[in-house]
Design an enzyme around this catalytic site. Structure first.
Site, PDB file in Angstrom:
ATOM      1  N   ASP A 132       0.847  -1.188   0.000  1.00 32.92           N
ATOM      2  CA  ASP A 132       0.000   0.000   0.000  1.00 32.92           C
ATOM      3  C   ASP A 132       0.885   1.241   0.000  1.00 32.92           C
ATOM      4  O   ASP A 132       2.022   1.199   0.479  1.00 32.92           O
ATOM      5  CB  ASP A 132      -0.849   0.059   1.291  1.00 32.92           C
ATOM      6  CG  ASP A 132      -1.993  -0.956   1.302  1.00 32.92           C
ATOM      7  OD1 ASP A 132      -2.251  -1.595   0.272  1.00 32.92           O
ATOM      8  OD2 ASP A 132      -2.619  -1.102   2.377  1.00 32.92           O
ATOM      9  N   MET A 133       0.351   2.359  -0.509  1.00 33.38           N
ATOM     10  CA  MET A 133       1.109   3.611  -0.426  1.00 33.38           C
ATOM     11  C   MET A 133       0.579   4.425   0.745  1.00 33.38           C
ATOM     12  O   MET A 133      -0.624   4.568   0.911  1.00 33.38           O
ATOM     13  CB  MET A 133       0.975   4.397  -1.735  1.00 33.38           C
ATOM     14  CG  MET A 133       1.900   5.588  -1.816  1.00 33.38           C
ATOM     15  SD  MET A 133       3.650   5.182  -1.599  1.00 33.38           S
ATOM     16  CE  MET A 133       4.053   4.463  -3.183  1.00 33.38           C
ATOM     17  N   ARG A 182      -1.680  -0.813  -8.411  1.00 34.71           N
ATOM     18  CA  ARG A 182      -3.026  -0.381  -8.013  1.00 34.71           C
ATOM     19  C   ARG A 182      -3.020   1.144  -8.105  1.00 34.71           C
ATOM     20  O   ARG A 182      -2.171   1.801  -7.492  1.00 34.71           O
ATOM     21  CB  ARG A 182      -3.317  -0.792  -6.572  1.00 34.71           C
ATOM     22  CG  ARG A 182      -4.658  -0.261  -6.056  1.00 34.71           C
ATOM     23  CD  ARG A 182      -4.774  -0.348  -4.549  1.00 34.71           C
ATOM     24  NE  ARG A 182      -4.674  -1.722  -4.089  1.00 34.71           N
ATOM     25  CZ  ARG A 182      -4.216  -2.046  -2.874  1.00 34.71           C
ATOM     26  NH1 ARG A 182      -3.831  -1.110  -2.031  1.00 34.71           N
ATOM     27  NH2 ARG A 182      -4.151  -3.303  -2.511  1.00 34.71           N
ATOM     28  N   LYS A 185      -6.914   7.398  -5.954  1.00 36.65           N
ATOM     29  CA  LYS A 185      -6.887   8.871  -5.889  1.00 36.65           C
ATOM     30  C   LYS A 185      -5.918   9.329  -4.794  1.00 36.65           C
ATOM     31  O   LYS A 185      -5.219  10.308  -4.954  1.00 36.65           O
ATOM     32  CB  LYS A 185      -8.292   9.414  -5.596  1.00 36.65           C
ATOM     33  CG  LYS A 185      -9.251   9.208  -6.749  1.00 36.65           C
ATOM     34  CD  LYS A 185     -10.551   9.977  -6.551  1.00 36.65           C
ATOM     35  CE  LYS A 185     -11.541   9.607  -7.637  1.00 36.65           C
ATOM     36  NZ  LYS A 185     -12.811  10.349  -7.534  1.00 36.65           N
ATOM     37  N   GLY A 186      -5.901   8.641  -3.650  1.00 41.30           N
ATOM     38  CA  GLY A 186      -5.023   9.034  -2.537  1.00 41.30           C
ATOM     39  C   GLY A 186      -5.846   9.366  -1.311  1.00 41.30           C
ATOM     40  O   GLY A 186      -6.857  10.057  -1.414  1.00 41.30           O
ATOM     41  N   ALA A 187      -5.425   8.843  -0.149  1.00 38.51           N
ATOM     42  CA  ALA A 187      -6.287   8.905   1.040  1.00 38.51           C
ATOM     43  C   ALA A 187      -5.747   9.775   2.177  1.00 38.51           C
ATOM     44  O   ALA A 187      -6.429   9.942   3.181  1.00 38.51           O
ATOM     45  CB  ALA A 187      -6.516   7.489   1.570  1.00 38.51           C
ATOM     46  N   THR A 224     -11.297   2.244  -6.991  1.00 40.80           N
ATOM     47  CA  THR A 224     -12.136   3.428  -6.767  1.00 40.80           C
ATOM     48  C   THR A 224     -13.590   3.014  -6.582  1.00 40.80           C
ATOM     49  O   THR A 224     -14.001   1.948  -7.054  1.00 40.80           O
ATOM     50  CB  THR A 224     -12.028   4.390  -7.977  1.00 40.80           C
ATOM     51  OG1 THR A 224     -12.775   5.574  -7.707  1.00 40.80           O
ATOM     52  CG2 THR A 224     -12.562   3.764  -9.264  1.00 40.80           C
ATOM     53  N   ARG A 287     -11.865   6.212   6.409  1.00 46.48           N
ATOM     54  CA  ARG A 287     -13.114   5.931   5.671  1.00 46.48           C
ATOM     55  C   ARG A 287     -14.160   7.001   5.994  1.00 46.48           C
ATOM     56  O   ARG A 287     -14.905   7.436   5.139  1.00 46.48           O
ATOM     57  CB  ARG A 287     -13.674   4.543   6.029  1.00 46.48           C
ATOM     58  CG  ARG A 287     -12.783   3.365   5.715  1.00 46.48           C
ATOM     59  CD  ARG A 287     -12.468   3.127   4.257  1.00 46.48           C
ATOM     60  NE  ARG A 287     -11.529   3.993   3.594  1.00 46.48           N
ATOM     61  CZ  ARG A 287     -10.181   3.921   3.658  1.00 46.48           C
ATOM     62  NH1 ARG A 287      -9.598   3.014   4.397  1.00 46.48           N
ATOM     63  NH2 ARG A 287      -9.426   4.763   2.992  1.00 46.48           N
TER      64      ARG A 287
HETATM   65  C1  FAD Z   1      -8.900  -1.308  -2.916  1.00 48.63           C
HETATM   66  C2  FAD Z   1      -8.428   0.037  -2.498  1.00 48.63           C
HETATM   67  C3  FAD Z   1      -7.125   0.178  -2.029  1.00 48.63           C
HETATM   68  C4  FAD Z   1      -6.645   1.439  -1.668  1.00 48.63           C
HETATM   69  N1  FAD Z   1      -5.327   1.601  -1.294  1.00 48.63           N
HETATM   70  C5  FAD Z   1      -4.856   2.846  -1.035  1.00 48.63           C
HETATM   71  C6  FAD Z   1      -3.483   3.071  -0.743  1.00 48.63           C
HETATM   72  O1  FAD Z   1      -2.643   2.154  -0.742  1.00 48.63           O
HETATM   73  N2  FAD Z   1      -3.084   4.336  -0.484  1.00 48.63           N
HETATM   74  C7  FAD Z   1      -3.960   5.401  -0.499  1.00 48.63           C
HETATM   75  O2  FAD Z   1      -3.537   6.540  -0.287  1.00 48.63           O
HETATM   76  N3  FAD Z   1      -5.276   5.199  -0.747  1.00 48.63           N
HETATM   77  C8  FAD Z   1      -5.737   3.969  -1.007  1.00 48.63           C
HETATM   78  N4  FAD Z   1      -7.069   3.797  -1.283  1.00 48.63           N
HETATM   79  C9  FAD Z   1      -8.028   4.894  -1.009  1.00 48.63           C
HETATM   80  C10 FAD Z   1      -8.159   5.861  -2.184  1.00 48.63           C
HETATM   81  O3  FAD Z   1      -6.975   6.595  -2.320  1.00 48.63           O
HETATM   82  C11 FAD Z   1      -9.319   6.824  -1.950  1.00 48.63           C
HETATM   83  O4  FAD Z   1      -9.086   7.580  -0.795  1.00 48.63           O
HETATM   84  C12 FAD Z   1     -10.665   6.147  -1.796  1.00 48.63           C
HETATM   85  O5  FAD Z   1     -10.801   5.061  -2.663  1.00 48.63           O
HETATM   86  C13 FAD Z   1     -11.790   7.150  -2.076  1.00 48.63           C
HETATM   87  O6  FAD Z   1     -11.701   7.642  -3.370  1.00 48.63           O
HETATM   88  P1  FAD Z   1     -12.631   7.115  -4.574  1.00 48.63           P
HETATM   89  O7  FAD Z   1     -11.730   6.883  -5.752  1.00 48.63           O
HETATM   90  O8  FAD Z   1     -13.396   5.943  -4.144  1.00 48.63           O
HETATM   91  O9  FAD Z   1     -13.530   8.310  -4.979  1.00 48.63           O
HETATM   92  P2  FAD Z   1     -14.198   9.605  -4.156  1.00 48.63           P
HETATM   93  O10 FAD Z   1     -13.718  10.773  -4.928  1.00 48.63           O
HETATM   94  O11 FAD Z   1     -13.954   9.489  -2.708  1.00 48.63           O
HETATM   95  O12 FAD Z   1     -15.668   9.296  -4.436  1.00 48.63           O
HETATM   96  C14 FAD Z   1     -16.185   9.496  -5.749  1.00 48.63           C
HETATM   97  C15 FAD Z   1     -17.588   9.001  -5.846  1.00 48.63           C
HETATM   98  O13 FAD Z   1     -17.667   7.610  -5.546  1.00 48.63           O
HETATM   99  C16 FAD Z   1     -18.926   7.328  -4.986  1.00 48.63           C
HETATM  100  N5  FAD Z   1     -18.752   6.784  -3.634  1.00 48.63           N
HETATM  101  C17 FAD Z   1     -17.677   6.878  -2.843  1.00 48.63           C
HETATM  102  N6  FAD Z   1     -17.906   6.252  -1.659  1.00 48.63           N
HETATM  103  C18 FAD Z   1     -19.160   5.772  -1.723  1.00 48.63           C
HETATM  104  C19 FAD Z   1     -19.989   5.057  -0.835  1.00 48.63           C
HETATM  105  N7  FAD Z   1     -19.590   4.724   0.399  1.00 48.63           N
HETATM  106  N8  FAD Z   1     -21.222   4.727  -1.239  1.00 48.63           N
HETATM  107  C20 FAD Z   1     -21.666   5.090  -2.452  1.00 48.63           C
HETATM  108  N9  FAD Z   1     -20.935   5.785  -3.329  1.00 48.63           N
HETATM  109  C21 FAD Z   1     -19.701   6.121  -2.978  1.00 48.63           C
HETATM  110  C22 FAD Z   1     -19.679   8.607  -4.930  1.00 48.63           C
HETATM  111  O14 FAD Z   1     -20.401   8.751  -6.106  1.00 48.63           O
HETATM  112  C23 FAD Z   1     -18.551   9.631  -4.895  1.00 48.63           C
HETATM  113  O15 FAD Z   1     -18.932  10.908  -5.341  1.00 48.63           O
HETATM  114  C24 FAD Z   1      -7.528   2.561  -1.692  1.00 48.63           C
HETATM  115  C25 FAD Z   1      -8.836   2.398  -2.169  1.00 48.63           C
HETATM  116  C26 FAD Z   1      -9.284   1.175  -2.581  1.00 48.63           C
HETATM  117  C27 FAD Z   1     -10.677   1.057  -3.113  1.00 48.63           C
END
Ligand code: FAD
Length: 305
Positions: A132-133, A182, A185-187, A224, A287
């Site tokens: 993971d990053m 993978r 977007k970044g968390a 995503t 989350r």
């Molecule tokens: C499998 C996985 C591994 C990951 N690993 C990392 C990592 O190693 N490092 C890191 O920095 N980040 C990681 N992330 C987190 C990532 O960086 C984002 O912070 C996270 O996925 C939220 O962004 P998003 O792309 O889902 O879109 P967002 O911009 O958060 O959401 C976009 C749209 O998605 C829909 N949506 C989002 N959540 C919901 C929900 N609960 N219910 C319904 N619709 C929803 C909505 O329409 C929303 O407007 C990971 C995410 C996933 C899925």
């Protein structure tokens, strides 16, 4: 308001005192919606259930702020136990881990030794491992460690975050490793000196890196919950005749479960990131930061009891 809430929960996610306290009290405040239990047995039961529905998994033993060898050892042992169970029970699951949990903040030699131990076990059990990053300050070192391990092992990948300015250059430099990446977007909470502050720019960069990685012929996990990005990817692979076995979608356990099933039923590889363990607090706060709707869900849960 949304931005303020995001910052508030990201601030809470880094609180070491709350992290320690949460471990003592077990899964609370609705965290069980996002965390598959505290033990590998509980997590394995969830993996079987997801596999039964046609979903693949990557499992993550939760852990944050590991700054001593005793704690890192516990993390490594748990990862190796998970790898063995995946192998023994033939679960359709990979492993995800964070280098800080494996001792990255202790020393370079130490984290390389723990990672080689994990990679040897993973190799033996045919389990793929994704690093993971984490936050920006650890990005460079994470990539260096990934490159070194990639020279030694085939079954390893890592994560690239679209919100960082450095991402395109990192992908260029990674290209020679034909990496399984993978893309996310970044968390984390990052400064505008290193990351795009506006969502629209993050989304644009995300689309750009998805295109680049797919066109270079490398395996791409699009992680995503965003339908716009999912639709963009589907359209792009169709236009460029990119086969279904060169990419997959990934989502987090407990988020958009229906959509996960739909994508699997449409014939796409869908992988669910399944975290488990007692150290659930930081993960849970991130989350909540992502989506205010999650917060109202949690509040309803608290007040119902
Ligand atoms: C499998 C996985 C591994 C990951 N690993 C990392 C990592 O190693 N490092 C890191 O920095 N980040 C990681 N992330 C987190 C990532 O960086 C984002 O912070 C996270 O996925 C939220 O962004 P998003 O792309 O889902 O879109 P967002 O911009 O958060 O959401 C976009 C749209 O998605 C829909 N949506 C989002 N959540 C919901 C929900 N609960 N219910 C319904 N619709 C929803 C909505 O329409 C929303 O407007 C990971 C995410 C996933 C899925």
């Amino acid at each position: 308001m949304e931005k303020a809430m995001r910052n508030f929960f990201l601030f809470l996610s880094k609180n070491k005192y709350l992290t320690r306290s949460a471990k003592k009290y077990g899964l609370r405040f609705g965290a069980a919606r996002f965390v598959a239990g505290e033990t590998i047995e509980q997590a394995a039961a969830i993996i079987k259930e997801l596999n039964g529905k046609g979903l693949k998994v990557t499992i993550d033993y939760l852990g944050e702020f590991v700054d001593n060898q005793k704690e890192a050892r516990r993390m490594v042992d748990n990862c190796i136990e998970a790898i063995k169970i995946i192998g023994r029970e033939k679960l359709d699951s990979q492993l995800s881990l964070k280098l800080t949990s494996m001792g990255m903040d202790i020393s370079d030699d130490y984290v390389m030794s723990t990672m080689r131990e994990i990679m040897d076990a993973a190799n033996k059990n045919k389990v793929f491992v994704t690093i993971d990053m984490e936050d920006y300050v650890r990005c460079e070192k994470t990539l260096q460690i990934f490159k070194q391990l990639r020279r030694e092992y085939d079954n390893i990948g890592t994560v690239i975050q679209a919100y960082l300015f450095r991402t395109s250059k990192d992908m260029e430099e990674l290209d020679a490793y034909a990496p399984n990446l993978r893309l996310v977007k970044g968390a984390y909470k990052e400064s505008s000196e290193v990351a795009f502050p506006n969502k629209v720019d993050v989304d644009d960069n995300y689309k750009k890196i998805i295109q680049t990685h797919l066109l270079h012929g490398h395996y791409t996990a699009v992680a995503t919950h965003d339908d716009a990005i999912i639709e963009f990817t589907k359209q792009f692979v169709k236009e460029h005749n990119i086969p279904n076995d060169q990419f997959e979608f990934q989502m987090l356990y407990g988020i958009r479960s229906e959509r996960q099933l739909e994508l699997a039923q449409e014939g796409y590889t869908m992988r669910v990131y399944v975290p488990y363990g007692t150290d659930w607090y930081g993960y849970f706060m991130r989350r909540l930061a992502e989506r205010p709707a999650n917060v109202s869900f949690i509040l309803k849960g608290i007040f119902k009891k």
